[in-house]
Motif scaffolding. Structure first.
Motif, mmCIF file in Angstrom:
data_model
loop_
_atom_site.group_PDB
_atom_site.id
_atom_site.type_symbol
_atom_site.label_atom_id
_atom_site.label_comp_id
_atom_site.label_asym_id
_atom_site.label_seq_id
_atom_site.Cartn_x
_atom_site.Cartn_y
_atom_site.Cartn_z
ATOM 1 N N ALA A 4 6.527 -9.072 -2.750
ATOM 2 C CA ALA A 4 5.538 -10.149 -2.656
ATOM 3 C C ALA A 4 4.664 -9.987 -1.418
ATOM 4 C CB ALA A 4 6.246 -11.502 -2.633
ATOM 5 N N ALA A 5 5.255 -9.578 -0.282
ATOM 6 C CA ALA A 5 4.473 -9.386 0.943
ATOM 7 C C ALA A 5 3.505 -8.218 0.806
ATOM 8 C CB ALA A 5 5.417 -9.156 2.128
ATOM 9 N N LEU A 6 3.927 -7.146 0.145
ATOM 10 C CA LEU A 6 3.027 -6.011 -0.085
ATOM 11 C C LEU A 6 1.891 -6.397 -1.021
ATOM 12 C CD1 LEU A 6 5.653 -3.132 -0.398
ATOM 13 C CD2 LEU A 6 3.927 -3.360 1.391
ATOM 14 N N ASP A 7 2.201 -7.155 -2.070
ATOM 15 C CA ASP A 7 1.147 -7.637 -2.977
ATOM 16 C C ASP A 7 0.152 -8.502 -2.210
ATOM 17 O OD1 ASP A 7 2.376 -6.341 -5.058
ATOM 18 O OD2 ASP A 7 3.379 -8.123 -5.841
ATOM 19 N N SER A 8 0.663 -9.360 -1.340
ATOM 20 C CA SER A 8 -0.214 -10.223 -0.542
ATOM 21 C C SER A 8 -1.088 -9.387 0.396
ATOM 22 C CB SER A 8 0.631 -11.206 0.267
ATOM 23 O OG SER A 8 -0.188 -12.019 1.089
ATOM 24 N N PHE A 9 -0.539 -8.303 0.945
ATOM 25 C CA PHE A 9 -1.319 -7.440 1.825
ATOM 26 C C PHE A 9 -2.491 -6.801 1.079
ATOM 27 C CE2 PHE A 9 -2.059 -3.001 3.076
ATOM 28 C CZ PHE A 9 -2.625 -3.205 4.319
ATOM 29 N N PHE A 10 -2.246 -6.306 -0.125
ATOM 30 C CA PHE A 10 -3.323 -5.672 -0.881
ATOM 31 C C PHE A 10 -4.372 -6.691 -1.321
ATOM 32 C CE2 PHE A 10 0.057 -2.416 -1.646
ATOM 33 C CZ PHE A 10 -0.593 -1.380 -1.009
#
Length: 300
Positions: free
Chosen positions: A124-130
């Motif tokens: 979820a944090a990686l998705d939010s970063f992108f």
């Protein structure tokens, strides 16, 4: 350049330009010198002034104006770039921190059963970063674009591989749903049963009588047996490369070296990341044909 453009340019150079020069020489007053067939001094002088004006405009005035416009634009966007840099740092730092927690939680036996939760948080944090990268890149200058794109390219394989791992590890996870009385009556109608009554066994349930809901746990078919899905093998993240690109990103933003915020550093190197990811996969996925494609393979 296409053949048509090349042919057009050749016609202009070989035919049109010489033709215009000839017509000007023959019919424009003041081109020829009096009493001779040569070109007059006034014509040379006017040509010199035209060339000088063109040279000054293109070589001096134009670059100065362009530099001023660029400086003005950079000053106006400075605040937006700094705000974007801070949000970029927060999102990137959060993603790295969640991934670090996912790795560290598996090094202790008393907490390793929580690893799936932190894997969800990492993805979820990686998705939010992108998503943040896509939203904030309008404020980036070329230098920031270059470094941020490199960071994105480093993290993208990690995001894809962890998303594949989460999908395979949670494919049998149940999902809680509820049915209200109207939905239950529709189901009963399919089997030609009477609607629920106050005297039914379900109506006597304390939770149903208080809230009018029936909860059930469902396991969804994720099409593992039909069609095809994308599975990405694990790719360890190069934190040193990210640190380098992050410093370049801050320099391009105009941040002073002593003011640059540091990123979370992963304690484990690439081999440690591969080992802990493999441990998670083996612990949560029983079928080898599903687990093997997720594991790191330097030959891929």
């Amino acid at each position: 350049m296409t053949r048509w453009n090349m042919a057009t340019a050749a016609i202009v150079v070989l035919v049109v330009v010489p033709g215009l020069i000839y017509l000007g020489y023959q019919f424009v007053p003041g081109v020829r010198a009096p009493g001779s067939g040569l070109v007059s001094d006034e014509f040379f002088f006017n040509g010199y002034l035209i060339f000088l004006g063109f040279f000054l405009t293109s070589a001096v005035i134009g670059p100065i104006v362009a530099q001023f416009v660029e400086w003005r634009s950079a000053a106006e966007w400075a605040s937006a770039r700094r705000n974007a840099m801070h949000r970029f740092w927060e999102s990137l730092n959060d993603a790295l921190g969640k991934f670090e927690t996912f790795l560290q939680i598996q090094t202790r036996k008393e907490t390793e059963h929580h690893a799936a939760l932190f894997l969800d948080q990492t993805v979820a944090a990686l998705d939010s970063f992108f998503e943040m990268y896509a939203a904030e890149q309008v404020a980036f200058n070329p230098g920031m674009h270059s470094s941020a794109s490199n960071i994105r390219n480093i993290l993208l394989p990690l995001q894809k591989s962890l998303a594949s791992t989460r999908l395979m590890a949670s494919r049998s996870r149940s999902y809680r749903a509820y049915f209200h009385p109207d939905a239950l009556d529709k189901f009963r109608a399919l089997f030609e049963l009477e609607p629920l009554s106050d005297s039914s066994r379900l109506a006597s349930d304390s939770f149903f009588s208080s809230y009018g809901k029936v909860f059930v746990d469902l396991s969804l078919d994720q099409q593992l047996g039909a069609g095809s899905i994308s599975i990405h093998s694990f790719k360890p993240v190069d934190i040193a490369a990210i640190q380098t690109e992050w410093l370049a990103f801050c320099r391009a933003c105009g941040e002073k070296p002593e003011q640059v915020r540091t990123l979370k550093a992963l304690k484990g190197d690439g081999d440690t990341q591969v080992r802990l990811h493999t441990k998670f996969v083996r612990a949560h996925i029983e079928e080898d044909y599903l687990a093997s494609p997720l594991l790191y393979d330097d030959a891929r």
